[in-house]
Design a protein around this motif. Structure first.
Motif, PDB file in Angstrom:
ATOM      1  N   LEU A 154      -7.498   7.461   7.481  1.00  0.00           N
ATOM      2  CA  LEU A 154      -6.953   6.124   7.257  1.00  0.00           C
ATOM      3  C   LEU A 154      -7.721   5.421   6.144  1.00  0.00           C
ATOM      4  O   LEU A 154      -8.960   5.449   6.127  1.00  0.00           O
ATOM      5  N   LEU A 155      -6.978   4.807   5.257  1.00  0.00           N
ATOM      6  CA  LEU A 155      -7.551   3.984   4.202  1.00  0.00           C
ATOM      7  C   LEU A 155      -6.748   2.689   4.177  1.00  0.00           C
ATOM      8  O   LEU A 155      -5.532   2.719   3.920  1.00  0.00           O
ATOM      9  N   ARG A 156      -7.398   1.599   4.498  1.00  0.00           N
ATOM     10  CA  ARG A 156      -6.743   0.296   4.589  1.00  0.00           C
ATOM     11  C   ARG A 156      -5.491   0.344   5.477  1.00  0.00           C
ATOM     12  O   ARG A 156      -4.445  -0.212   5.144  1.00  0.00           O
ATOM     13  N   GLY A 157      -5.625   1.074   6.595  1.00  0.00           N
ATOM     14  CA  GLY A 157      -4.540   1.151   7.565  1.00  0.00           C
ATOM     15  C   GLY A 157      -3.422   2.110   7.216  1.00  0.00           C
ATOM     16  O   GLY A 157      -2.448   2.227   7.948  1.00  0.00           O
ATOM     17  N   ARG A 158      -3.542   2.818   6.102  1.00  0.00           N
ATOM     18  CA  ARG A 158      -2.493   3.758   5.673  1.00  0.00           C
ATOM     19  C   ARG A 158      -2.950   5.197   5.922  1.00  0.00           C
ATOM     20  O   ARG A 158      -4.082   5.552   5.602  1.00  0.00           O
ATOM     21  N   ALA A 159      -2.051   6.019   6.457  1.00  0.00           N
ATOM     22  CA  ALA A 159      -2.398   7.354   6.941  1.00  0.00           C
ATOM     23  C   ALA A 159      -2.139   8.466   5.930  1.00  0.00           C
ATOM     24  O   ALA A 159      -1.176   8.414   5.159  1.00  0.00           O
ATOM     25  N   LEU A 160      -2.996   9.464   5.974  1.00  0.00           N
ATOM     26  CA  LEU A 160      -2.863  10.740   5.268  1.00  0.00           C
ATOM     27  C   LEU A 160      -3.229  11.812   6.278  1.00  0.00           C
ATOM     28  O   LEU A 160      -4.266  11.703   6.944  1.00  0.00           O
TER      29      LEU A 160
END
Length: 175
Positions: A154-160
């Motif tokens: 997660l980076l700033r609430g965005r998933a990978l």
């Protein structure tokens, strides 16, 4: 029946360096062979982890991690299209650079817990790994099952999501 052991990379999953760094430390030559980078439909289980609808498109990157000219990991990364810009912009132009190096160098990126399992012929990811190996020369034999793991970053609430299937040659890397 032969005894099978899981790769050390699975049991050391909480290492802050990631598997790319551990593989690099155990070989003389390391490379990332990009198999594909494109929009693709996600599988149902992947969609659940990424908060997508089944069949929705995401940016897909499949690579082989190669140590001393031998493929040791088949990796599959998925990034929802809506996350391509902004937080995960690095993913779009990463090319043949190792994704792990970028993931573990940024303290703003959080890793959710790893999920580990064995993949066999019932799983499409097993067949993707087999097809990738079949294109290698010489083509190494694939066992009936592969150890695999995946986690969401997660980076700033965005998933990978990153999935790794450990190929047989990983067990032959120097200690």
């Amino acid at each position: 029946m032969p005894i099978r052991r899981e790769p050390a990379s699975l049991s050391q999953g909480s290492s802050p360096a990631g598997s790319t760094a551990r593989i690099r430390a155990r070989c003389a030559g390391f490379e990332v062979r990009v198999l594909c980078q494109r929009l693709a439909r996600v599988r149902r289980d992947e969609a659940l982890l990424l908060g997508l609808r089944a069949g929705e498109l995401a940016w897909l990157r499949e690579v082989l991690l190669v140590a001393d000219s031998r493929p040791v990991v088949f990796a599959r990364s998925l990034l929802p299209r809506r996350n391509l810009r902004g937080a995960w912009n690095l993913f779009h132009g990463i090319g043949a650079r190792p994704l792990g190096a970028a993931l573990f160098s940024d303290p703003a990126i959080a890793r959710l817990p790893l999920a580990c399992r064995r993949l066999d012929g019932r799983d499409a990811r097993y067949h993707r790994a087999a097809a990738a190996l079949a294109r290698q020369s010489p083509a190494p034999a694939l066992p009936a099952a592969l150890w695999a793991r995946r986690s969401v970053f997660l980076l700033r609430g965005r998933a990978l999501m990153v999935s790794e299937a450990f190929l047989p040659a990983i067990l032959e890397l120097r200690k």
